[in-house]
Design an enzyme around this catalytic site. Structure first.
Site, mmCIF file in Angstrom:
data_model
loop_
_atom_site.group_PDB
_atom_site.id
_atom_site.type_symbol
_atom_site.label_atom_id
_atom_site.label_comp_id
_atom_site.label_asym_id
_atom_site.label_seq_id
_atom_site.Cartn_x
_atom_site.Cartn_y
_atom_site.Cartn_z
ATOM 1 C CB VAL A 90 -0.967 -0.001 1.215
ATOM 2 C CG1 VAL A 90 -1.783 1.285 1.274
ATOM 3 C CG2 VAL A 90 -1.886 -1.218 1.163
ATOM 4 C CB CYS A 91 4.080 2.068 1.666
ATOM 5 S SG CYS A 91 3.695 1.488 3.336
#
Length: 190
Positions: free
Chosen positions: A52-53
């Site tokens: 996700v980062c």
């Protein structure tokens, strides 16, 4: 019980200052939060080279000009080293990196900044997805913390930033739910 002290961080207080090494472009630089005399969006993310980062880091970078137009700097921060940040930036997006980004990525290897902002998950040893908006005077105006499993919204961050700037410029007004620039405000009672 965790091994880390709980922060008393609250909106309306001075944001915890810090000095840390960041990757700016592809260079290492010392960043000190209190030197910024503009609005700051400070966002924490768990780790480089994850799932996700990079979506968040890239999305904020792609919309950087919109923040700059609002006299705002973006600062991304994780517990990775500056060397990991540099490797992530130097890795193409199609290969799991973030490529060149438009704002600094700060290293919080000692986890002191994450603790000061009360986003450190002691079980993981990494930061939760904390996002803070700090005004020109260094006052924390907005804080939100997400679990690791889902990302934040750049649109909502811009909307909240614009609402903060509006009420600071118009102290007799407040912004109702879902307020957007140009919408009606409510006259506050002082």
């Amino acid at each position: 019980m965790n091994d880390y002290p709980q922060s008393c961080l609250r909106v309306g207080q001075i944001a915890p200052d810090f000095t840390a090494t960041a990757v700016v472009g592809q260079q290492f630089q010392q960043i000190q939060l209190s030197r910024y005399r503009k609005y700051v969006v400070l966002f924490f993310y768990p780790l480089d080279f994850t799932f996700v980062c990079p979506t968040e880091v890239i999305a904020f970078s792609d919309r950087y000009a919109e923040f700059q137009a609002l006299d705002t700097e973006i600062l991304g921060i994780s517990v990775d080293s500056e060397f990991a940040h540099l490797a992530w930036i130097q890795t193409e997006r199609k290969m799991g990196g973030v490529g060149d980004i438009n704002y600094p990525l700060i290293s919080d290897l000692k986890k002191e900044i994450s603790m000061a902002y009360n986003v450190l998950d002691p079980t993981l040893g990494a930061a939760l997805r904390g996002l803070f908006i700090i005004d020109r005077s260094g006052i924390l105006q907005y804080a939100t913390i997400n679990n690791l499993s889902f990302g934040r919204s750049v649109d909502e961050t811009l909307r909240v930033l614009q609402a903060i700037q509006h009420v600071q410029a118009h102290p007799q007004e407040v912004c109702p739910i879902d307020w957007q620039p140009g919408d009606k405000t409510i006259r506050s009672v002082s």
